[in-house]
Design an enzyme around this catalytic site. Structure first.
Site, mmCIF file in Angstrom:
data_model
loop_
_atom_site.group_PDB
_atom_site.id
_atom_site.type_symbol
_atom_site.label_atom_id
_atom_site.label_comp_id
_atom_site.label_asym_id
_atom_site.label_seq_id
_atom_site.Cartn_x
_atom_site.Cartn_y
_atom_site.Cartn_z
ATOM 1 N N ASP A 107 49.505 57.344 17.027
ATOM 2 C CA ASP A 107 49.381 57.396 15.541
ATOM 3 C C ASP A 107 48.286 58.438 15.047
ATOM 4 O O ASP A 107 47.040 58.365 15.246
ATOM 5 C CB ASP A 107 49.087 56.189 14.938
ATOM 6 C CG ASP A 107 49.878 55.872 13.693
ATOM 7 O OD1 ASP A 107 49.992 56.915 12.811
ATOM 8 O OD2 ASP A 107 50.487 54.760 13.599
ATOM 9 N N ASP A 206 51.056 59.867 9.966
ATOM 10 C CA ASP A 206 50.918 59.022 8.938
ATOM 11 C C ASP A 206 50.953 59.577 7.574
ATOM 12 O O ASP A 206 50.394 60.748 7.525
ATOM 13 C CB ASP A 206 49.311 58.324 9.200
ATOM 14 C CG ASP A 206 49.373 57.238 8.142
ATOM 15 O OD1 ASP A 206 49.925 56.195 8.051
ATOM 16 O OD2 ASP A 206 48.456 57.384 7.270
ATOM 17 N N GLU A 273 56.065 60.167 8.991
ATOM 18 C CA GLU A 273 56.296 59.275 7.878
ATOM 19 C C GLU A 273 56.466 59.971 6.546
ATOM 20 O O GLU A 273 55.628 60.592 6.209
ATOM 21 C CB GLU A 273 55.254 58.428 7.954
ATOM 22 C CG GLU A 273 55.340 57.063 6.913
ATOM 23 C CD GLU A 273 54.186 56.258 6.418
ATOM 24 O OE1 GLU A 273 54.275 55.225 6.267
ATOM 25 O OE2 GLU A 273 53.055 56.966 6.667
ATOM 26 N N HIS A 334 54.906 48.133 10.298
ATOM 27 C CA HIS A 334 53.851 47.281 9.907
ATOM 28 C C HIS A 334 53.342 47.155 8.544
ATOM 29 O O HIS A 334 52.353 46.818 8.188
ATOM 30 C CB HIS A 334 52.463 47.859 10.766
ATOM 31 C CG HIS A 334 52.251 49.048 10.483
ATOM 32 N ND1 HIS A 334 53.079 50.408 10.655
ATOM 33 C CD2 HIS A 334 51.117 49.934 9.671
ATOM 34 C CE1 HIS A 334 52.552 51.234 10.371
ATOM 35 N NE2 HIS A 334 51.431 51.120 9.692
ATOM 36 N N ASP A 335 54.299 47.831 7.673
ATOM 37 C CA ASP A 335 54.149 48.146 6.133
ATOM 38 C C ASP A 335 55.001 47.222 5.594
ATOM 39 O O ASP A 335 55.140 47.055 4.001
ATOM 40 C CB ASP A 335 53.948 49.403 5.597
ATOM 41 C CG ASP A 335 52.746 50.305 6.385
ATOM 42 O OD1 ASP A 335 51.869 49.793 6.560
ATOM 43 O OD2 ASP A 335 52.825 51.508 6.634
HETATM 44 C C1 BGC Z 1 50.369 53.489 7.135
HETATM 45 C C2 BGC Z 1 49.648 52.353 6.432
HETATM 46 C C3 BGC Z 1 48.466 53.035 5.901
HETATM 47 C C4 BGC Z 1 48.666 54.300 5.057
HETATM 48 C C5 BGC Z 1 47.263 54.822 4.962
HETATM 49 C C6 BGC Z 1 50.827 54.402 5.980
HETATM 50 O O1 BGC Z 1 51.813 54.568 5.469
HETATM 51 O O2 BGC Z 1 51.557 53.272 7.524
HETATM 52 O O3 BGC Z 1 49.730 51.180 7.394
HETATM 53 O O4 BGC Z 1 48.115 51.881 5.270
HETATM 54 O O5 BGC Z 1 49.450 55.046 5.599
HETATM 55 O O6 BGC Z 1 47.103 55.635 6.229
#
Ligand code: BGC
Length: 561
Positions: A107, A206, A273, A334-335
């Site tokens: 990640d 991310d 993402e 995980h979110d």
């Molecule tokens: C991750 C989260 C994280 C955020 C800040 C995201 O979208 O998936 O878990 O808290 O980015 O890094």
């Protein structure tokens, strides 16, 4: 049984045909009894993952970090957080994954660092510091403009020592890097090269779509939208035109891809993402696939459980991600709320959606525990460890529950409980007597790996059978997809064909029954084909028809005559 050959390596890159399993390292397997999952723990479980049949693992961040956002706040990109293990553990894990013929994805948090990162400590130390311009600093008696963070409030934070404001797209302790500074870009590309050089096969990016912001810091225009969504990140009453999906971020996707393509033996990949409508998301991949290899398509997580809803979604993914682009199938991470919650903890429905996820065209991303039907763990927000939940601790539980129904998770602890390995102490996640960092879900007595292993009708076995089938079937791995017209199908049945390119290519016909009732479907000419079902290890067709049980999905595999 018909034998099917493997797709020749040269035809499709491995990352298009792979299946990805996401591990939240803190919650997967704790090898040393400190209540926190770790890299040696993952290593011990590799045989489980290999036997499950997933081909790639993606691990959420485990780099050195104050853990204020559990690893998404990196303090040192080149070392491993002590609680997760050592650099040696990390290298051992990479090797062990490869030794099993699997791939490993890290990640990469490019957008921001921890506010404890030496770069930020330097940057904030004085206005004259050479690293000042590594982050976004502005003057002002009040926040320099109207931009809002992903979480709603202003993303500008005042630093009294130098009397300026710094920008953070997410939480205040995660200051955004300034990608318009070539030194920053170089430094972060070095991080990327470093880990690819260590043998990492891919990177999950991310918050990728926040990387570049408007150079002139222009105010975002007004919008009537109160709450952002995966498909439309506008919200909190503004259009995020100057902060999200900036054209320079889309252009940077190609630059980053060129760096990743420097590593071609074997090829590596990037998955972003990003949030927005499919028409914007596809731009990250580029018209000829020269940008990010893949982007997460989060829309599937919010789809209604019905044949027309998934038909429409497949149609949208197919039109927005035609060859050489490739969609992804994501039902959780995980979110987000655990997808079992959306399915009312209905295992039959989970078996059907697993069938869709593993047979539709695209790369499936399976969130740890989904293969055994791990349930959402509602926890009191007041005790939350998640920094997002702590910010929203005043939200009453009933409201948090309602928001969850809309796919918004305030307390992300709830989807991150310890993996349920068996019904014994600490679910087998941690040694007996240890205190897991989050409580184990009470469903553990039925929902656990040991109880489902070797049970032909368990959800785990369904995943295993489907993953094995997919591995052997070129049509399922990489074939084109054609939806079967709903006029040819009974109500509540979704059908599609996957066809391997080339003469005499394999074909897979998939029928999915979204209803509680039995329905009969015409199989066409089933001769010379093999039949597979998500419910029965050895399904039987009656002539040219098949009766689908409630939530049954079947796959007819063979070569058209
Ligand atoms: C991750 C989260 C994280 C955020 C800040 C995201 O979208 O998936 O878990 O808290 O980015 O890094």
């Amino acid at each position: 049984m018909l034998t099917v050959e493997h797709v020749p390596q040269s035809v499709l890159p491995w990352w298009k045909t792979t299946t990805v399993y996401q591990i939240y390292p803190r919650s997967f397997s704790d090898s040393n009894g400190d209540g926190i999952g770790d890299l040696p723990g993952i290593l011990h479980k590799l045989d489980y993952l290999h036997a499950l049949g997933v081909e790639t693992i993606w691990i959420s961040p485990f780099f050195e970090s104050p853990q204020a956002d559990f690893g998404y706040d990196i303090r040192d990109h080149f070392s491993i957080a002590g609680e997760y293990g050592s650099l040696d553990d990390c290298r051992r894990l990479i090797d062990a994954v490869h030794a099993r013929g699997m791939k490993i994805v890290f990640d990469m948090v490019l957008n921001h660092t921890s506010d404890q990162h030496p770069w930020f400590l330097e940057s904030r130390s004085s206005r004259e510091n050479p690293k000042r311009d590594w982050y976004l600093w502005r003057d002002g008696k009040k926040p320099p403009n109207n931009w809002r963070s992903f979480l709603g409030g202003s993303g500008w934070h005042h630093d009294p020592a130098t009397d300026q404001w710094y920008w953070a797209s997410f939480l205040p302790f995660q200051p955004d890097l300034n990608y318009r500074n070539p030194a920053v870009k170089r430094a972060m590309l070095d991080v990327v090269r470093h880990w690819l050089g260590e043998g990492v096969d891919g990177l999950r990016l991310d918050l990728f779509n926040a990387l570049f912001k408007d150079e002139a810091f222009t105010d975002n225009p007004f919008s009537f939208r109160p709450i952002p969504s995966e498909e439309n990140p506008d919200g909190f009453f503004q259009r995020n035109q100057h902060t999200i999906n900036h054209p320079d971020t889309i252009a940077f996707a190609r630059e980053l891809r060129a760096v990743v393509d420097e590593f071609s033996h074997p090829p590596r990949f990037l998955v972003g993402e990003v949030f927005g409508p499919s028409s914007v998301l596809q731009q990250y991949c580029g018209p000829a696939g020269e940008g990010l290899n893949l982007v997460f398509l989060f829309k599937a997580m919010r789809s209604q459980f019905s044949a027309p809803a998934f038909r429409a979604l497949i149609h949208e993914f197919e039109s927005s991600f035609p060859d050489p682009l490739f969609p992804t199938w994501v039902f959780g991470n995980h979110d987000r709320p655990r997808w079992m919650e959306r399915l009312g903890n209905h295992v039959g429905k989970a078996k059907l959606l697993a069938t869709l996820q593993l047979t539709a065209r695209g790369v499936p991303f399976i969130y740890y525990g989904d293969e055994i039907g791990m349930q959402h763990h509602e926890l009191p927000t007041k005790d939350a460890l998640d920094p997002v939940a702590r910010r929203f601790h005043w939200v009453p539980q009933w409201m948090a529950r309602r928001l969850r129904g809309w796919g918004i998770l305030l307390n992300r602890d709830e989807c991150r409980p310890p993996m349920q390995w068996h019904a014994g102490p600490n679910a087998g996640f941690s040694a007996a007597g240890a205190i897991p960092w989050l409580p184990v879900h009470p469903s553990v007595s039925e929902v656990n790996v040991a109880a489902q292993q070797g049970q032909p009708h368990s959800l785990l076995s369904v995943y295993q059978r489907l993953l094995a089938l997919r591995k052997l079937s070129p049509a399922l791995r990489g074939g084109s997809l054609d939806l079967i017209s709903d006029r040819e199908l009974p109500k509540h049945v979704l059908g599609y064909r996957r066809t391997q390119e080339g003469q005499g290519g394999e074909q897979a016909t998939v029928f999915l029954n979204f209803s509680e009732r039995e329905v009969s479907v015409a199989l066409g000419d089933p001769l010379g084909h093999t039949l597979h079902s998500n419910l029965h290890p050895t399904p039987q067709a009656r002539g040219a028809r098949y009766t689908l049980a409630a939530h049954e999905g079947i796959i007819l595999l063979g070569r058209p005559r």
